[in-house]
Write an enzyme that holds these catalytic residues in place. Structure first.
Site, mmCIF file in Angstrom:
data_model
loop_
_atom_site.group_PDB
_atom_site.id
_atom_site.type_symbol
_atom_site.label_atom_id
_atom_site.label_comp_id
_atom_site.label_asym_id
_atom_site.label_seq_id
_atom_site.Cartn_x
_atom_site.Cartn_y
_atom_site.Cartn_z
ATOM 1 N N HIS A 268 0.150 6.447 5.577
ATOM 2 C CA HIS A 268 -0.377 7.618 6.296
ATOM 3 C C HIS A 268 -0.056 7.542 7.791
ATOM 4 C CE1 HIS A 268 -2.213 8.770 2.575
ATOM 5 N NE2 HIS A 268 -3.064 7.770 2.594
ATOM 6 N N ASP A 319 0.190 9.223 -3.915
ATOM 7 C CA ASP A 319 -1.169 8.896 -3.494
ATOM 8 C C ASP A 319 -2.218 9.258 -4.540
ATOM 9 O OD1 ASP A 319 -3.364 8.130 -2.064
ATOM 10 O OD2 ASP A 319 -2.972 9.359 -0.312
#
Length: 450
Positions: A268, A319
């Site tokens: 991220h 994810d």
């Protein structure tokens, strides 16, 4: 698996080539011959190297769409997490295997041929360790074996609920280890993984809020040169809490206190200052970007332009698996930047194809992050995606224009076949075991959501 495949055009490490024959022996690419006639080889149109999916939580495929009802207060990652905790409470090893198989089949169908499984669901439903510390890891490996996807397994170290070593919460009971227990889990997972071709076992300190500085220092040597992944700076509140704890921002703190380099993947890294962005790019670490999940959770946008200007490497991952689509991850990565900057073709150099840049960067960065080889090259696993040249959005295209057409127009429907280690696991866009895998997945969800 032995085979001989001929492609009218193929994306090789040196660029596009025509009339390419790829000879496969024991699942590996034994020979690549451009500019040759098909002969008796099996014929196809366009060959691409399969993409790495550098960040997955497979079990979350089972809760896709379950967090889309607005709460009474502002919804965010933190409210989504409470729903995730309630879902994870119910899962047995068999449930995990069924859900992971569904997720991995869908990954292969979309063009991902290797997955980095950031795996933190370790213990039984009451929080007690299984007799085999790798029981849940074995379920993940079974799903990889069933579907055929290559696996980089990343057991997660998780010890605390917040910065400064605060005690874990009840919802985290299935995740928790001390360093000695985690070392035993790693040993067991590495032993299990030996049965999987091309498997890699790395480590994943969950986040700076879940490990203390002392624990992080003790964990890094346990990787033994394999990949190290960590969630970092995903939410604004995480940044605020890190500043309150240490006086530094998460990426700033990590780069100052850990030996971050090419072995590392910072997942991220959404909320960075300009100085952090430059320093991260220059560290050689890979940015693990998950645009679909980051959009779904409302996390924010990674500063991609500034990062790439400093030579930063990145890959993409699925994810939370709310939607599994390798091509859409690439498209949304570019589109997010366009919306923020109100410009076009931002993640490539002047005069260059955006699709080509996105695919090439995700291939190289993802492979680096997962400890794997990238591209169609002799000696590498035969992990190949073929495109349907008859798709309207690929008509009359060649070279990188095929990738532009695939990413920005055709989408995953432009891919028709996938080979993993030379075995055809996706035909006409469907995994060869999709029906059985989907039936088991539906039965599992019917039980879990009853």
């Amino acid at each position: 698996m032995n085979a001989s495949l001929h492609f009218a055009t193929a994306l090789l490490p040196g660029g596009w080539a025509s009339d390419v024959r790829i000879r496969i022996q024991d699942g590996l690419i034994a020979e690549i011959e451009p500019g040759v006639a098909p002969g008796d080889s099996e014929r196809h149109a366009v060959a691409l190297p399969g993409l790495p999916n550098l960040h997955s939580h497979a079990f979350q495929r089972g809760m896709a769409g379950l967090a889309e009802v607005r709460g009474h207060n502002d919804d965010s990652f933190w409210t989504w997490r409470e729903i995730m905790y309630r879902f994870v409470d119910r899962l047995t090893p068999g449930d995990l295997a069924a859900i992971a198989s569904q997720a991995y089949a869908e990954m292969l169908e979309s063009g991902f041929t290797r997955v980095g499984e950031f795996h933190y669901l370790h213990h039984d439903r009451d929080g007690r360790p299984f007799a085999d510390p790798a029981e849940m890891s074995s379920a993940i490996m079974g799903a990889a074996e069933e579907t055929g996807i290559a696996l980089t397994h990343l057991p997660v170290f998780y010890a605390h609920a917040g910065f400064g070593g605060s005690a874990p919460g009840e919802g985290q009971r299935r995740f928790i280890h001390d360093v000695d227990g985690f070392a035993k889990l790693l040993d067991a997972a590495r032993a299990e993984a030996k049965a999987l071709p091309d498997s890699v076992v790395g480590i994943a300190p969950h986040s700076l809020r879940a490990v203390t500085p002392e624990e992080l220092a003790a964990l890094a040597p346990l990787a033994n040169g394999a990949p190290i992944h960590i969630h970092i700076a995903e939410q604004a509140r995480e940044v605020e809490d890190c500043l309150a704890w240490s006086g530094a921002r998460p990426v700033e703190w990590l780069l100052d206190h850990a030996p971050v380099g090419p072995q590392w993947c910072l997942v991220h890294a959404t909320h960075m200052t300009e100085a952090e962005t430059v320093a991260m790019a220059r560290s050689g670490a890979v940015a693990g970007l998950c645009p679909i999940t980051e959009a779904n959770l409302g996390d924010g946008l990674f500063p991609a332009e500034a990062y790439l200007a400093e030579g930063g490497a990145y890959g993409v991952g699925s994810d939370s698996n709310v939607r599994i689509d390798a091509i859409e991850e690439l498209r949304l990565l570019e589109y997010g930047q366009r919306l923020a900057r109100r410009g076009r073709n931002l993640l490539t150099a002047p005069g260059q194809s955006t699709g080509g840049a996105l695919y090439g960067a995700a291939l190289a960065g993802g492979a680096q992050a997962l400890g794997a080889e990238a591209g169609l090259r002799v000696g590498a696993p035969a992990d190949i995606v073929s495109l349907d040249a008859a798709h309207p959005s690929l008509a009359a295209r060649s070279g990188d224009a095929l990738l532009d057409g695939l990413i920005f127009a055709a989408g995953r429907e432009g891919a028709d076949r996938v080979w993993r280690r030379g075995r055809e696991v996706v035909t006409d866009g469907r995994h060869i075991a999709r029906d059985a895998i989907a039936a088991r997945y539906r039965a599992t969800l019917a039980k879990l959501l009853a």
